[in-house]
Design a protein around this motif. Structure first.
Motif, PDB file in Angstrom:
ATOM      1  N   UNK A 219      45.170  32.370  39.417  1.00 35.93           N
ATOM      2  CA  UNK A 219      44.210  33.171  39.140  1.00 35.93           C
ATOM      3  C   UNK A 219      42.927  32.386  38.879  1.00 35.93           C
ATOM      4  N   UNK A 220      41.795  33.113  38.690  1.00 37.40           N
ATOM      5  CA  UNK A 220      40.530  32.398  38.351  1.00 37.40           C
ATOM      6  C   UNK A 220      40.103  32.804  36.914  1.00 37.40           C
ATOM      7  N   UNK A 221      39.868  31.954  36.068  1.00 35.49           N
ATOM      8  CA  UNK A 221      39.609  32.351  34.659  1.00 35.49           C
ATOM      9  C   UNK A 221      38.072  32.498  34.556  1.00 35.49           C
ATOM     10  N   UNK A 222      37.486  33.632  34.112  1.00 33.82           N
ATOM     11  CA  UNK A 222      36.217  34.017  34.020  1.00 33.82           C
ATOM     12  C   UNK A 222      35.535  33.688  32.783  1.00 33.82           C
ATOM     13  N   UNK A 223      36.201  34.054  31.664  1.00 31.86           N
ATOM     14  CA  UNK A 223      35.813  33.787  30.312  1.00 31.86           C
ATOM     15  C   UNK A 223      36.698  33.671  29.216  1.00 31.86           C
ATOM     16  N   UNK A 224      36.408  33.286  28.223  1.00 33.54           N
ATOM     17  CA  UNK A 224      37.447  33.281  27.068  1.00 33.54           C
ATOM     18  C   UNK A 224      36.947  33.924  25.962  1.00 33.54           C
ATOM     19  N   UNK A 233      41.676  37.996  40.500  1.00 33.81           N
ATOM     20  CA  UNK A 233      42.409  37.835  41.346  1.00 33.81           C
ATOM     21  C   UNK A 233      41.790  37.482  42.627  1.00 33.81           C
ATOM     22  N   UNK A 234      42.441  37.152  43.730  1.00 29.39           N
ATOM     23  CA  UNK A 234      41.734  37.140  45.274  1.00 29.39           C
ATOM     24  C   UNK A 234      41.578  38.494  45.613  1.00 29.39           C
ATOM     25  N   UNK A 235      42.164  39.598  45.206  1.00 27.97           N
ATOM     26  CA  UNK A 235      41.930  40.791  45.501  1.00 27.97           C
ATOM     27  C   UNK A 235      40.776  41.521  44.915  1.00 27.97           C
ATOM     28  N   UNK A 236      40.200  40.771  44.054  1.00 31.48           N
ATOM     29  CA  UNK A 236      39.101  41.263  43.237  1.00 31.48           C
ATOM     30  C   UNK A 236      39.490  41.763  41.811  1.00 31.48           C
ATOM     31  N   UNK A 237      40.806  42.112  41.687  1.00 33.16           N
ATOM     32  CA  UNK A 237      41.034  42.727  40.443  1.00 33.16           C
ATOM     33  C   UNK A 237      40.899  41.832  39.249  1.00 33.16           C
TER      34      UNK A 237
END
Length: 252
Positions: A219-224, A233-237
């Motif tokens: 996953x990609x972490x956007x913020x904490x 996720x890679x599908x945009x969710x």
């Protein structure tokens, strides 16, 4: 006094290097004998000293893969790939490890010029593009000096054109270096390290469950926010997971 401190520091670092080399060789011996847990212990002991390398992460991933440790194997293959992004052995083994994961997540593909630039930028690291740019600057200086001091019209014409071509390459490689820097800065990946993680719509355990993820998913972490991480996720969710459910790839 400084000389003595440098000498002591050198001897200590040399001793740590020798000890880590011994641990690495023992880990490899355990791995070849099929004692994967013991191999992992030796590789982990090296990591605890602060040393890291693509080979170390690769071997650690292989040992975890043999034990069907899904999340750790993917995590360490990804760590190895960060250091050696063009290594085909790492890519192939990572693909095998991902086959053990449960989640099937679509990837929103890039198209057109954005895809072309992204793929070309990923050919080298930021340092690689920066070094390439410096080399072209050096070539430009040499060509300019030859042009300036040459008395031959033919050589002047050739070096004049060549210097402009090299200058253009300097600009291109510098742009790619900064583009790679920005991509790396935004890239904050993590691996799900629990068997199942409930992804919430807000950073609250009582909020609505958006979806579930399973071990090994990237996953990609956007913020904490407190003990929560907003992921994508890679599908945009997107959604929120408890921080303990994932392990950041950009951290040791």
């Amino acid at each position: 006094m400084k000389t003595l401190l440098y000498t002591i520091s050198f001897l200590l670092s040399f001793g740590v290097f020798a000890q880590n080399q011994d641990l690495f060789e023992k880990g490899n011996a355990f791995y070849n004998d099929g004692k994967y847990a013991e191999a992992i212990d030796n590789y982990q002991a090296i990591l605890e000293t602060g040393q890291q390398s693509a080979d170390l992460y690769f071997n650690l991933a292989n040992a975890n893969y043999k034990l069907n440790n899904i999340a750790p194997s993917i995590y360490y293959y990804e760590k190895a790939l960060q250091l050696e992004p063009n290594d085909n052995d790492i890519k192939n083994n990572l693909a095998y490890a991902k086959n053990m994961t449960i989640d099937a997540i679509d990837v929103i593909p890039e198209t057109g010029l954005a895809k072309l630039i992204h793929n070309f930028t990923d050919k080298m690291t930021f340092d690689g593009w920066a070094i390439t740019s410096v080399v072209f600057v050096f070539c430009f200086v040499i060509l300019f000096l030859v042009y300036y001091f040459s008395y031959s019209t033919g050589i002047k014409r050739l070096t004049f054109v060549g210097s402009f071509v090299v200058l253009a390459l300097v600009c291109i490689t510098l742009s790619l270096a900064f583009h790679k820097f920005n991509l790396d800065k935004k890239d904050n990946p993590a691996i799900v390290f629990v068997q199942e993680s409930k992804v919430r719509s807000t950073p609250n355990p009582k909020s609505e469950e958006a979806f579930r993820l399973h071990e090994g998913t990237k996953v990609q972490v956007l913020e904490t926010y407190n003990d929560w991480q907003k992921i994508k996720l890679t599908d945009g969710k997107t959604g929120w997971v408890i921080s303990d459910d994932i392990k950041m790839l950009n951290e040791l």
